[in-house]
Design a protein around this motif. Structure first.
Motif, PDB file in Angstrom:
ATOM      1  N   ARG A  99      15.952 -13.374  -6.721  1.00  0.00           N
ATOM      2  CA  ARG A  99      16.242 -14.630  -7.431  1.00  0.00           C
ATOM      3  C   ARG A  99      16.721 -14.340  -8.861  1.00  0.00           C
ATOM      4  O   ARG A  99      17.651 -14.978  -9.349  1.00  0.00           O
ATOM      5  CB  ARG A  99      14.995 -15.516  -7.479  1.00  0.00           C
ATOM      6  N   LEU A 100      16.046 -13.393  -9.499  1.00  0.00           N
ATOM      7  CA  LEU A 100      16.434 -13.031 -10.861  1.00  0.00           C
ATOM      8  C   LEU A 100      17.872 -12.509 -10.870  1.00  0.00           C
ATOM      9  O   LEU A 100      18.701 -12.910 -11.703  1.00  0.00           O
ATOM     10  CB  LEU A 100      15.467 -11.976 -11.418  1.00  0.00           C
ATOM     11  N   ASN A 158      20.171 -13.096  -8.557  1.00  0.00           N
ATOM     12  CA  ASN A 158      21.072 -14.188  -8.168  1.00  0.00           C
ATOM     13  C   ASN A 158      21.263 -15.200  -9.307  1.00  0.00           C
ATOM     14  O   ASN A 158      22.307 -15.840  -9.399  1.00  0.00           O
ATOM     15  CB  ASN A 158      20.561 -14.903  -6.915  1.00  0.00           C
ATOM     16  N   SER A 159      20.256 -15.327 -10.165  1.00  0.00           N
ATOM     17  CA  SER A 159      20.373 -16.300 -11.265  1.00  0.00           C
ATOM     18  C   SER A 159      21.421 -15.857 -12.289  1.00  0.00           C
ATOM     19  O   SER A 159      21.885 -16.679 -13.090  1.00  0.00           O
ATOM     20  CB  SER A 159      19.019 -16.495 -11.939  1.00  0.00           C
ATOM     21  N   ARG A 160      21.799 -14.601 -12.279  1.00  0.00           N
ATOM     22  CA  ARG A 160      22.782 -14.062 -13.230  1.00  0.00           C
ATOM     23  C   ARG A 160      24.223 -14.157 -12.703  1.00  0.00           C
ATOM     24  O   ARG A 160      25.167 -13.820 -13.433  1.00  0.00           O
ATOM     25  CB  ARG A 160      22.473 -12.585 -13.530  1.00  0.00           C
ATOM     26  N   SER A 179      27.963 -17.209  -3.023  1.00  0.00           N
ATOM     27  CA  SER A 179      27.686 -18.629  -3.196  1.00  0.00           C
ATOM     28  C   SER A 179      28.682 -19.463  -2.396  1.00  0.00           C
ATOM     29  O   SER A 179      28.325 -20.508  -1.844  1.00  0.00           O
ATOM     30  CB  SER A 179      27.765 -18.983  -4.682  1.00  0.00           C
ATOM     31  N   ARG A 233      20.071 -23.190  -2.396  1.00  0.00           N
ATOM     32  CA  ARG A 233      20.660 -22.615  -3.598  1.00  0.00           C
ATOM     33  C   ARG A 233      19.598 -22.459  -4.692  1.00  0.00           C
ATOM     34  O   ARG A 233      19.526 -21.422  -5.347  1.00  0.00           O
ATOM     35  CB  ARG A 233      21.822 -23.491  -4.092  1.00  0.00           C
ATOM     36  N   ARG A 234      18.773 -23.485  -4.868  1.00  0.00           N
ATOM     37  CA  ARG A 234      17.712 -23.410  -5.885  1.00  0.00           C
ATOM     38  C   ARG A 234      16.715 -22.313  -5.546  1.00  0.00           C
ATOM     39  O   ARG A 234      16.300 -21.556  -6.415  1.00  0.00           O
ATOM     40  CB  ARG A 234      16.985 -24.760  -5.975  1.00  0.00           C
ATOM     41  N   GLY A 280      17.819 -18.811  -6.277  1.00  0.00           N
ATOM     42  CA  GLY A 280      17.989 -18.503  -7.694  1.00  0.00           C
ATOM     43  C   GLY A 280      19.326 -18.892  -8.287  1.00  0.00           C
ATOM     44  O   GLY A 280      19.590 -18.592  -9.455  1.00  0.00           O
ATOM     45  N   LEU A 281      20.170 -19.534  -7.496  1.00  0.00           N
ATOM     46  CA  LEU A 281      21.487 -19.946  -8.044  1.00  0.00           C
ATOM     47  C   LEU A 281      21.283 -21.125  -8.979  1.00  0.00           C
ATOM     48  O   LEU A 281      20.585 -22.080  -8.649  1.00  0.00           O
ATOM     49  CB  LEU A 281      22.444 -20.311  -6.913  1.00  0.00           C
ATOM     50  N   MET A 282      21.932 -21.069 -10.120  1.00  0.00           N
ATOM     51  CA  MET A 282      21.757 -22.113 -11.119  1.00  0.00           C
ATOM     52  C   MET A 282      22.718 -23.274 -10.906  1.00  0.00           C
ATOM     53  O   MET A 282      22.320 -24.368 -10.628  1.00  0.00           O
ATOM     54  CB  MET A 282      21.942 -21.541 -12.533  1.00  0.00           C
TER      55      MET A 282
END
Length: 176
Positions: free
Chosen positions: A103-104, A106-108, A134, A168-169, A172-174
């Motif tokens: 998640r970390l 993917n959040s980037r 994505s 998506r959430r 980790g996708l913002m």
């Protein structure tokens, strides 16, 4: 008139005294015999009591052995169950840690074409056919999204857009 014969009287008296002494001796022996029989009865009762106590002690010893055996079995089962629980907890912690790292990562991600880090299922396996990007999430149909949500242990309710948003959430996708 005839005169009493004192020798006969004296002999009779001696015989009576001897008989009385013998009777006294017999009564003493009878009492002694009764005491002896009472002592025998007491001894027999004591022996019976001792046998009963020995039987009770033996039964209690056997019960204690059975109880100790059952306690040992219970301890073994509990240790086995605790070991299994510990293993499940460690597995879940490992999965959570791997998913948190994914998640970390993917959040980037800043573009739809960048590679996603796949997540692990509730079975601690990398989810098969996990979307690579994505953009691949946008292309998933309802069955594909629901399969991934189930593998992650998430609800599969709602409309397709809600399901994709939930996925998506969770990965980790913002914004993308």
């Amino acid at each position: 008139m005839a005169q009493p014969d004192f020798k006969v009287i004296n002999a009779s008296m001696t015989s009576l005294r001897t008989a009385a002494t013998e009777l006294d001796n017999v009564s003493t022996e009878v009492v002694n015999k009764q005491n002896m029989e009472a002592a025998n009865v007491v001894n027999q009762l004591n022996q019976i009591q001792e046998q009963i106590l020995n039987q009770i002690e033996e039964q209690m010893r056997r019960m204690e052995q059975r109880i100790q055996g059952q306690i040992g079995q219970m301890e073994q089962r509990m240790q086995g169950q605790m070991g299994q629980m510990e293993q499940r907890i460690l597995t879940q912690m490992s999965r959570c840690e791997k998913n948190n790292l994914a998640r970390l990562y993917n959040s980037r991600i800043s573009h739809e074409t960048h590679q996603l880090e796949p997540l692990y299922s509730i079975g601690n396996q990398i989810i098969g056919d996990f979307p690579s990007t994505s953009a691949d999430i946008h292309a998933l149909d309802a069955a594909g999204v629901e399969r991934i949500l189930r593998e992650l242990g998430l609800p599969v309710t709602g409309m397709l857009s809600d399901k994709k948003k939930r996925l998506r959430r969770h990965i980790g996708l913002m914004v993308l």
